[in-house]
Design an enzyme around this catalytic site. Structure first.
Site: not given
Length: 262
Positions: A87, A211, A239
């Site tokens: 991320s 995601d 995610h």
């Protein structure tokens, strides 16, 4: 990686979490890697995980990334690592790549911000946490008349945006461990000068196809803007691939690093 004398090089993975998470989120991956005979380390960045520092007083990326930089600077001579970032932790990976190029044999971006040093990132692309404004809770450590110092996803949106394909027990645990992320520290994560040496280090991108937070189109654009040497797609991952598809992610990590030994 690095070896002593005639010993086989040690394959050493170092994991960097995303916003609000901590070293704890990698527990499935590090268990798989350790059981298979690899070395793995996961770090808590400043104000995250079990860090004792309040994230509301973390104002720049250097302060936020200090635990990662300390780990890399303390590595023995000739010891290199495979750095894996998730991320917005991708920004930390790129910054480490620029500062500790000789300590990193490969950089792996998992559903992560991957912006070429010296380029001008589009906020729409580099900001992982684009979404409906009302999914976020803000904290104002310097008062409500100043910009927010922290951000955390609202409890009712945790499962949908972070863990839609993940086991419920991981969602339950994570919900108790997530902490406000230091908004100010993220503002300069992708503002790095050009670094030709860092660009020579092999990069891998691992996409997450289901995601709900960082959609496939934006991940594809990051890949297009700074093409990696390898690209993998986790078709059934949300995610948080470390929870939703840990064994597939483990296999892809091993496949990626196998190219270093060819």
């Amino acid at each position: 990686m690095g070896g002593e004398g005639g010993a086989e090089p040690v394959i050493h993975f170092v994991f960097v979490h995303g916003a609000s998470h901590g070293a704890w989120c990698w527990y499935k991956l590090t268990t798989l890697l350790d059981a298979a005979g690899f070395k793995s380390t996961s770090v808590d960045l400043t104000g995250a995980g079990i860090s004792l520092i309040d994230s509301n007083i973390v104002f720049d990326s250097d302060q936020y990334n200090r635990p990662l930089f300390s780990l890399l600077s303390d590595l023995p001579p000739h010891h290199k690592v495979i750095l894996v970032g998730h991320s917005i932790g991708g920004g930390s990976v790129t910054e480490a790549l620029c500062k500790f190029t000789d300590k990193i044999s490969m950089a792996i971006y998992l559903a992560a911000s991957m912006v070429r040093p010296g380029s001008i990132p589009s906020p729409h692309l580099s900001n992982i946490h684009v979404g409906e404004e009302d999914i976020w809770e803000y904290t104002y450590g310097e008062g409500t008349d100043k910009p927010p110092t922290g951000v955390l996803i609202k409890p009712e949106f945790i499962r949908h945006y972070y863990y839609s394909q993940s086991p419920l027990e991981d969602v339950t645990l994570s919900s108790k461990l997530l902490r406000p992320a230091p908004m100010r520290a993220f503002q300069d994560l992708d503002k790095l000068p050009p670094n030709p040496e860092a660009e020579k280090v092999p990069r891998v991108y691992i996409k997450t196809a289901k995601d709900n937070l960082f959609d496939s189109v934006r991940q594809d654009l990051l890949v297009e803007n700074w093409p990696p040497s390898q690209l993998y797609v986790l078709e059934d991952s949300d995610h948080s691939a470390f929870f939703s598809v840990p064994t597939t992610l483990f296999a892809y990590l091993l496949r990626a690093v196998s190219f270093l030994q060819r």
